[in-house]
Design a protein around this motif. Sequence first.
Motif, PDB file in Angstrom:
ATOM      1  N   ALA A  24       0.732  -1.150   0.151  1.00  0.00           N
ATOM      2  CA  ALA A  24       0.088  -0.029   0.058  1.00  0.00           C
ATOM      3  C   ALA A  24       0.882   1.284   0.167  1.00  0.00           C
ATOM      4  N   SER A  25       2.027   1.159   0.536  1.00  0.00           N
ATOM      5  CA  SER A  25       2.787   2.324   0.664  1.00  0.00           C
ATOM      6  C   SER A  25       3.381   2.676  -0.684  1.00  0.00           C
ATOM      7  N   ASP A  26       3.309   1.892  -1.740  1.00  0.00           N
ATOM      8  CA  ASP A  26       3.885   1.955  -3.156  1.00  0.00           C
ATOM      9  C   ASP A  26       2.653   2.567  -4.005  1.00  0.00           C
ATOM     10  N   VAL A  27       1.339   2.603  -3.519  1.00  0.00           N
ATOM     11  CA  VAL A  27       0.230   3.214  -4.292  1.00  0.00           C
ATOM     12  C   VAL A  27       0.090   4.874  -3.767  1.00  0.00           C
ATOM     13  N   GLN A  28       0.008   5.628  -4.955  1.00  0.00           N
ATOM     14  CA  GLN A  28      -0.322   6.883  -4.388  1.00  0.00           C
ATOM     15  C   GLN A  28      -1.952   6.945  -4.688  1.00  0.00           C
ATOM     16  N   TYR A  29      -2.448   6.821  -3.360  1.00  0.00           N
ATOM     17  CA  TYR A  29      -4.147   7.010  -3.245  1.00  0.00           C
ATOM     18  C   TYR A  29      -4.382   8.310  -3.628  1.00  0.00           C
ATOM     19  N   PRO A  30      -5.579   8.321  -4.685  1.00  0.00           N
ATOM     20  CA  PRO A  30      -5.860   9.752  -5.171  1.00  0.00           C
ATOM     21  C   PRO A  30      -6.846  10.560  -4.153  1.00  0.00           C
ATOM     22  N   ASN A  31      -6.551  11.857  -4.228  1.00  0.00           N
ATOM     23  CA  ASN A  31      -7.448  12.642  -3.206  1.00  0.00           C
ATOM     24  C   ASN A  31      -8.734  12.960  -4.278  1.00  0.00           C
ATOM     25  N   TYR A  32      -9.719  13.385  -3.695  1.00  0.00           N
ATOM     26  CA  TYR A  32     -11.022  13.495  -4.134  1.00  0.00           C
ATOM     27  C   TYR A  32     -11.050  14.393  -5.462  1.00  0.00           C
ATOM     28  N   GLY A  33     -11.727  13.960  -6.528  1.00  0.00           N
ATOM     29  CA  GLY A  33     -11.439  14.695  -7.793  1.00  0.00           C
ATOM     30  C   GLY A  33     -10.296  14.492  -8.723  1.00  0.00           C
TER      31      GLY A  33
END
Length: 233
Positions: free
Chosen positions: A89-98
């Motif tokens: 999970a640390s390698d995934v850039q979780y997107p912000n809203y929008g």
Amino acid sequence: MQEHTTKKHRHKGGGKNFLILPLVFCGLIYGLAALIFYPALSPFFSSVEMMFSDGDKDFSTAYENIFVPLPEDTSLESGENGSDQQIDASDVQYPNYGVCFGQLTIEDCGVHAKLFYGDGNVPLRNGVGIYNGSFIPGYGKTVLVAGHNNTFFNGLKYAQPGQEVKISTSYGNYVYQITSAEVKKASDNTAFDLGAQEENLVMYTCYPFDELGLTEQRYFVYAKYVSGPKIIR
């Protein structure tokens, strides 16, 4: 005998007041009505604007895009053991809203849309959006995606069991297989399960497909996970 002269007093501006007061009154009534009914009618106005605009509008400056496509052969085709891959999970850039973070494609339905996190006005004008109460692909949960019936998700009307849905992201490529499609009420809380413990994809749009604005029904397309890297924490 004195002669009394009667003078007539005229009110200056009487004619103007007669015209101005009704206009002011009508303006106040119109403004009040707009405040009350605009929230309910705004989806209709937006749909009309999209359907009858003189040309294609560019909303590219209205959102952030973090999507960097991976090679086509990276866990995209079913049967390539894509479900065995894992990423931290640390390698995934979780997107912000929008934020645009991927691409959703259903070749058999003619659906090719940018994938956003969030289902607000900007995402749905530019593509399709994941409800922020659900999950992005890879977390082993429900991925709930919304789109407009008269634009990017119009092709859902051609959805059939067995067809493949491909979602491309910067951290992995995913494949889902359509299992069913149903028409349900917009208020039906059983239409999807956000607490599911296995990854599944649910796409939905307003129904009927030729209606403008919000409707009382939704068209749901359900798909099961086939392949794509699993995010571990």
